[in-house]
Design an enzyme around this catalytic site. Structure first.
Site: not given
Length: 337
Positions: A117, A216
């Site tokens: 991240k 997703k």
């Protein structure tokens, strides 16, 4: 507007039926991730097992209705037929200090790829560079995820400073910005939010804005929706989680296992981020996880949400069910029970 239909179901279960078997849990996390330290999840019980309804709390009802569709599909239809019995997964490194990266990666035995991240609010580019460098010392392949946190110029500069990566996921917010970054950098660009939050998820292809698609299950409306979109989008696919419990992760792994082609490690190892779960977590072994369906959950009192949060989720379930049942933004044509 994009329609969301629940798998192959002809009849939408009633809101009362869904609520009758629902349980709301709060799962503590090992590390702050996406700005939270615990994850609230509503679990739905159906004839095929358990499904998950867990849109993040800031999402509106129209967007959240896709997550409800995914949960209903899981609970009432179960998984699509699998084409493989193992799915390679990447390690996920939150926006932690560089000296904590090795410890995070130790929770992903055998992983050869890490998603790191970056662009965390309040942090510096130097923090990103150090975090990625620390990950490279442990695994051979690193991909980065900015969650749309950079402008075009910031993204170009940051990617240059970070150096070679497998791909940069959602460096900027819009499709047009992704296309600009893609023309200016020498690494592949992956689209996530520009697909799952878009009225037209195929616009990234039309705009030549991405090299890969991050899909997703929950935000896209279910496993079968992911398989359908993967067939249309014409890009290499990485199936990722939406910070799912073991119930939601089962659907993500099932979708990945059912894809005709799957050449890249998927983002389906985030069970390692939870201190506790409602079923055995999908913890990687040898850098892979195996598909399995959740037909039984364990919810000790310590994981149950407080009465006010339970009420909040049940009210949200009713509102999102109304979106699905009435057409609204995401669906139409339902038969009623």
């Amino acid at each position: 507007m994009r329609q969301v239909l629940v798998g192959e179901l002809d009849v939408l279960p009633s809101a009362a039926e869904l609520a009758a078997g629902a349980v709301v849990v709060t799962l503590p996390m090992r590390t702050r991730f996406r700005g939270i330290t615990s994850r609230e999840v509503m679990l739905l019980r159906g004839p095929a097992g358990w499904g998950e309804f867990a849109p993040f709390t800031e999402y509106d009802d129209a967007e959240s209705s896709a997550w409800l569709a995914a949960g209903i599909e899981a609970a009432y239809l179960g998984p699509p037929p699998a084409r493989r019995d193992r799915v390679a997964v990447n390690a996920t490194v939150p926006a932690v200090p560089a000296d904590q990266v090795a410890g995070v990666l130790a929770r992903y035995p055998g992983a050869t790829t890490a998603k790191v991240k970056v662009a965390e609010p309040g942090q510096r580019l130097a923090d990103d560079v150090e975090r990625v460098a620390a990950a490279r010392e442990v695994v051979p392949a690193v991909r980065i995820d900015a969650n749309g946190g950079w402008s075009v110029d910031e993204a170009v500069a940051a990617i240059a400073a970070i150096g070679d990566v497998e791909y940069a996921e959602q460096p900027c917010r819009t499709v047009e910005e992704l296309a600009q970054v893609r023309r200016r950098v020498g690494v592949p660009i992956a689209a996530d939010e520009s697909i799952r939050k878009a009225d037209d998820p195929l616009r990234v292809v039309a705009a030549d804005a991405a090299d890969l698609a991050i899909l997703k299950v929950a935000p896209l409306g279910g496993m079968r929706a992911v398989l359908s979109l993967a067939g249309q989008i014409g890009l290499p696919v990485v199936v990722s989680s939406a910070l799912d419990s073991a119930v939601g992760m089962a659907a993500g792994v099932a979708a990945a296992a059912a894809l005709p082609e799957l050449d890249l490690a998927c983002g389906l190892g985030t069970g390692s981020l939870f201190v506790d779960d409602v079923a055995p977590s999908f913890l990687p072994s040898g850098g892979e996880v195996a598909p399995r369906w959740v037909t039984d959950v364990s919810v000790p009192d310590g994981l149950r949400a407080s009465p006010d949060r339970e009420r909040w989720w049940r009210e949200r379930l009713a509102r999102c069910h109304a979106v699905l049942a009435g057409g609204g933004t995401h669906g139409s044509g339902w038969s009623r029970t």
